[in-house]
Design an enzyme around this catalytic site. Structure first.
Site, PDB file in Angstrom:
ATOM      1  CG  PHE A 139      -3.590  -6.259  10.206  1.00  0.00           C
ATOM      2  CD1 PHE A 139      -4.262  -7.220  10.956  1.00  0.00           C
ATOM      3  CD2 PHE A 139      -3.069  -6.630   8.972  1.00  0.00           C
ATOM      4  CE1 PHE A 139      -4.401  -8.520  10.480  1.00  0.00           C
ATOM      5  CE2 PHE A 139      -3.204  -7.929   8.497  1.00  0.00           C
ATOM      6  CZ  PHE A 139      -3.878  -8.881   9.248  1.00  0.00           C
ATOM      7  CG  ASP A 224       3.298  -3.537   8.213  1.00  0.00           C
ATOM      8  OD1 ASP A 224       3.306  -3.625   6.960  1.00  0.00           O
ATOM      9  OD2 ASP A 224       2.617  -4.284   8.939  1.00  0.00           O
ATOM     10  CE  LYS A 253      -2.963  -6.415   2.333  1.00  0.00           C
ATOM     11  NZ  LYS A 253      -2.491  -6.252   3.710  1.00  0.00           N
TER      12      LYS A 253
HETATM   13  C1  LIG Z   1      -2.068  -7.162   4.749  1.00  0.00           C
HETATM   14  C2  LIG Z   1      -1.129  -6.650   5.749  1.00  0.00           C
HETATM   15  C3  LIG Z   1      -0.239  -7.504   6.426  1.00  0.00           C
HETATM   16  C4  LIG Z   1      -0.283  -8.998   6.274  1.00  0.00           C
HETATM   17  O1  LIG Z   1       0.036  -9.425   4.992  1.00  0.00           O
HETATM   18  P1  LIG Z   1      -0.287 -10.941   4.577  1.00  0.00           P
HETATM   19  O2  LIG Z   1       0.252 -11.041   3.176  1.00  0.00           O
HETATM   20  O3  LIG Z   1      -1.749 -11.129   4.671  1.00  0.00           O
HETATM   21  O4  LIG Z   1       0.446 -11.817   5.507  1.00  0.00           O
HETATM   22  C5  LIG Z   1       0.662  -6.936   7.305  1.00  0.00           C
HETATM   23  N1  LIG Z   1       0.710  -5.611   7.504  1.00  0.00           N
HETATM   24  C6  LIG Z   1      -0.119  -4.761   6.879  1.00  0.00           C
HETATM   25  C7  LIG Z   1      -0.002  -3.294   7.132  1.00  0.00           C
HETATM   26  C8  LIG Z   1      -1.075  -5.246   5.986  1.00  0.00           C
HETATM   27  O5  LIG Z   1      -1.918  -4.408   5.379  1.00  0.00           O
END
Ligand SMILES: *Cc1c(COP(=O)(O)O)cnc(C)c1O
Length: 402
Positions: A139, A224, A253
């Site tokens: 994700f 990420d 986050k």
């Molecule tokens: C939450 C998340 C995102 C997206 O972040 P947003 O602030 O919702 O755009 C991308 N990568 C990972 C691994 C995430 O947990």
């Protein structure tokens, strides 16, 4: 009881229905506790989906926000600002990176990372080197580029043509990566722990192997760390557990402790390919967000906080494993630090939503990750009594589902 003129039914009438929020409306939070409109108390083990790294209403964050609110809210990137520069210096001093680009969210941090990787390859090797390899079930956010890069078809299907040149391979499968990567690959993007799809950590040999493959093919390695960064796993960033250094890292986050901010970190020679005007954002690096994030950084990046994460994990691990055995409900309690995934046993796998609902009735906020995993991502400074009480409420909820 709050004298509110809005109710949960208003959500169904007024909000674009991309979410399906819980039946109650939280109105106040303090530490790891939250209260709803009716004054009912909850232990919050969701942390706003791994965001509220210092819980709710942390006095130092309120002070940082207030102080900045009296000085300068927004100035745009036509001008730089002190909080952004201070935060950038801290991130660089404590990581592999030489340069930072600030965004407002995780998706935008990844968007910047992916665009930068393509631009870097284009400049150095020519226009045929644009392929991106990502992992199945990964994700990376909800913008068009990031859903296309993410490894979950349900998020990318039905929006017209896909962005070209993105392939997906099974996670933790080095042979599959080796088969997919080539000199046309400009970047590999991976979560060191797959968060949304079930709190699944990468194997040490996998990340080491992918790093070597990227080097062999002149591809950039993007981690990420939107979910795993900023102390969540017990180190400042998850790559530090593995000692595998990415070329680009995204974070968001936890970074603002609840105030929206993201960041893309990279090395000098790569950053130079985002020259003036090549990329940008109106709000990224906003003084309010950066002022709060500076304070978050100082508190999180302390031996005391990181040690507390490890201690709290031990407490959770023991308690959750006990519940797992007593009710034959968890086959595994995995993840790192305070990113915890409780994998449901086959007999409970259809009941994830029921468990979360029953937990809310007992006064406990929980998350799901993937179809069969309960996810806990509480405040990094959660108090021991809240852990004990939270786990007790989880057990009460489970016992009512028997
Ligand atoms: C939450 C998340 C995102 C997206 O972040 P947003 O602030 O919702 O755009 C991308 N990568 C990972 C691994 C995430 O947990």
């Amino acid at each position: 009881m709050t004298n509110s003129s809005v109710t949960r039914a208003d959500f169904d009438n007024y909000i674009v229905p991309v979410y399906s929020p819980a039946s109650f409306i939280p109105v106040k939070g303090q530490g790891s506790k939250v209260w709803d409109q009716q004054g009912k108390e909850y232990i919050d083990l969701t942390g706003g989906i791994a965001v509220n790294v210092l819980g709710h209403s942390h006095p130092a964050l309120i002070e940082a926000l207030n102080e900045q609110a009296h000085k300068l809210w927004h100035i745009s990137n036509v001008f730089t600002n002190e909080p952004a520069l201070q935060l950038a210096k801290k991130l660089i001093e404590h990581t592999f990176a030489d340069r930072v680009f600030f965004s407002n969210s995780g998706a935008e941090a990844n968007e910047a990372a992916l665009k930068l990787a393509r631009r870097y390859a284009y400049d150095l090797y020519g226009e045929q080197k644009y392929e991106i390899i990502s992992a199945l079930n990964s994700f990376h956010g909800r913008t068009y580029f990031t859903v296309s890069t993410g490894g979950q078809a349900k998020y990318s299907k039905g929006f017209g043509p896909r962005i070209e040149g993105i392939s997906h391979v099974p996670y933790n499968d080095l042979a599959a990566m080796e088969a997919a990567i080539s000199d046309k690959t400009c970047a590999v993007i991976l979560e060191p722990i797959q968060g949304e799809s079930g709190v699944l950590p990468a194997d040490q040999a996998y990340l080491e192997g992918v790093r070597a493959l990227c080097d062999k093919h002149n591809a950039l390695l993007i981690f990420d760390e939107v979910q795993t960064g900023m102390g969540r796993t017990g180190k400042l960033f998850a790559y530090m557990h593995y000692n595998v250094i990415p070329d680009i890292l995204s974070n968001a986050k936890c970074l603002g402790g609840g105030f929206p901010i993201g960041a893309m970190l990279t090395k000098e020679h790569i950053a130079q390919h985002f020259s003036t005007g090549v990329h940008g954002t109106t709000f990224g690096g906003n003084p309010l967000a950066c002022a709060v994030a500076n304070k978050v950084f100082d508190i999180v990046n302390s031996a005391e906080t990181l040690a507390h994460v490890a201690q709290s994990r031990t407490l959770f691990q023991q308690a959750l494993e006990t519940i797992g055995k007593t009710y034959n409900i968890f086959s595994e309690v995995r993840g790192k630090g305070l990113l915890i995934g409780c994998v449901l046993t086959p007999q409970w796998q259809e009941r994830t939503a029921d468990i979360i609902k029953a937990a809310a009735e007992e006064g406990l906020m929980l998350l799901q990750a993937g179809p069969h995993v309960l996810r806990l991502a509480p405040s990094l400074i959660i108090e021991e009594q809240d852990i004990i009480e939270g786990v007790k409420r989880l057990e009460q909820a489970i016992s009512k589902l028997l």
